[in-house]
Scaffold this motif. Sequence first.
Motif, PDB file in Angstrom:
ATOM      1  N   HIS A  33       8.646  -1.527  -4.820  1.00 50.92           N
ATOM      2  CA  HIS A  33       9.019  -2.922  -5.072  1.00 50.92           C
ATOM      3  C   HIS A  33      10.460  -3.024  -5.569  1.00 50.92           C
ATOM      4  O   HIS A  33      11.191  -3.957  -5.195  1.00 50.92           O
ATOM      5  N   TYR A  55       3.878   1.931  -5.748  1.00 51.30           N
ATOM      6  CA  TYR A  55       4.103   0.504  -5.503  1.00 51.30           C
ATOM      7  C   TYR A  55       5.230  -0.052  -6.364  1.00 51.30           C
ATOM      8  O   TYR A  55       6.014  -0.900  -5.910  1.00 51.30           O
ATOM      9  N   ASP A 101      14.100  -6.040  -9.894  1.00 52.43           N
ATOM     10  CA  ASP A 101      13.264  -6.449 -11.015  1.00 52.43           C
ATOM     11  C   ASP A 101      13.668  -7.839 -11.473  1.00 52.43           C
ATOM     12  O   ASP A 101      14.426  -8.539 -10.789  1.00 52.43           O
ATOM     13  N   MET A 131       6.068  -0.937   0.003  1.00 53.49           N
ATOM     14  CA  MET A 131       7.351  -1.630  -0.117  1.00 53.49           C
ATOM     15  C   MET A 131       7.261  -3.086   0.324  1.00 53.49           C
ATOM     16  O   MET A 131       8.289  -3.725   0.548  1.00 53.49           O
ATOM     17  N   GLY A 132       6.072  -3.584   0.485  1.00 53.10           N
ATOM     18  CA  GLY A 132       5.915  -4.976   0.914  1.00 53.10           C
ATOM     19  C   GLY A 132       4.527  -5.208   1.445  1.00 53.10           C
ATOM     20  O   GLY A 132       3.545  -4.702   0.905  1.00 53.10           O
TER      21      GLY A 132
END
Length: 456
Positions: free
Chosen positions: A295, A291, A301, A392-393
């Motif tokens: 992300h 995860y 970030d 990814m979401g």
Amino acid sequence: MTIQEKIANKKKELAEKRAELKKRIKESRAAVAGDDSSLSADDIQKIQKQITIIENDCKQCAADLDALEQISPLLQDPDEPDNTDSDMDNAQTDSADPTDSTAQTSTNGQAPAHNKAAGVIPAGKQSNSRIITAEERGIILPMHNVKNAERRSLGHVRSFESYVRSKGERRDVGLAFDASYGAIVPTEYLNATDQPLPPNSLAPLVNKVAVKEPHGFAPIFKRQTLGMTVVSPLQPNAVTANPAIYPVEYQVQTYRQQLNVSQEMIDDTNVDITGKIADYINEQKYLTEQYAIGHLMVAGDDTTVVTPVAISVSKGTAGYQLDLVDQIKEQFNVKLNIAYTNRVFVATQSAFQILDTLRDNYGRYLVQQSITDASSKTMFGVPLVIVQDVAMGAQGEAHLWLGDPKMFCLYAHKADTTARWFAGYNYELQLYAFYRADFRVADPDAGISMTLAITV
């Protein structure tokens, strides 16, 4: 030995076997769960086999006792007092036939007077009347006046015979079944199985570095974009600009989890629960990495924000599939610098559903199977890694990432998963799991994030 004596002996034998089983289980648990236990896997298997043998003996003994108690009422003569079966001890009772003239005639030639329950008309009335059988009268013959073949023909005896032959599994209508002494039907638990985790871990693709300090920098030299200049003879040298360096700052984060496991579960379960918990913690670490890296590919970030490129086509447009392919090709050929040769596509399941239906101008599917590995996919000749949507979401979002994951992501870890057991106050064991790491975007130019959409 009478039936009642056999039942009493069988009850005593069953009680002794159950006591022995309880004692053996208690001793085995103490030997396995002890802190100084030196039992090997073979020793534990031998103990389990011994316990299984005793359990089977208890089951067989209980079945024998059940059979004796079920047959006891059938052997009782209703004309005799309770708890006696002397009539069954007489060997001549099985051969006695109520229709046999020799058996029905006394020494003086006169027919003996029988009880009406025997279903026979007195001798004085036999000359003028047909013999009315007990079955016609609805009277059940005493068991000592019925042949063996006739006994087996009786409904309740057939039901009992079926019950015995099926070891208690079949209970016909009419069989008096006492639940308190019913057959013991064991419950079996097979080996536990685990639902598989999604494959294609992203952690091996990125730059994973072990760090000693919780805070630090990973400098990156920026790519050269200018060449040297021409200088005339004896002219001063052109001054080259200093190398561009920008640091990637990481700050190790601590991931912690606590899991409480009751001591009763550890003692009573037939599954290696501590081993399952260790696997559970490792799976949590796997998902944490998945995860976090996913992300970064979609959103970046807190210092480097990633903005996905929206690629959208409409089904109402002619050749919309080719248009979608062309837009992805543009990102692959132009937008991503050719310096990044270690390229990988990372697609969510929803994005893969779109990609897997696309074809080029020659009708060939865009996604191909890898020549070296049939389970792997390629697109434009580079690997295509498929992950869950939630990695990814959100579920249903079609995300596609393209780039060099080792250059794009810095995975700094100070300590891998560490699990420690502590005794709790409520007769439980508490498992504390620690994991320290940080995930950062190292080179934002090394990856391109895209969102795919086909509108109606």
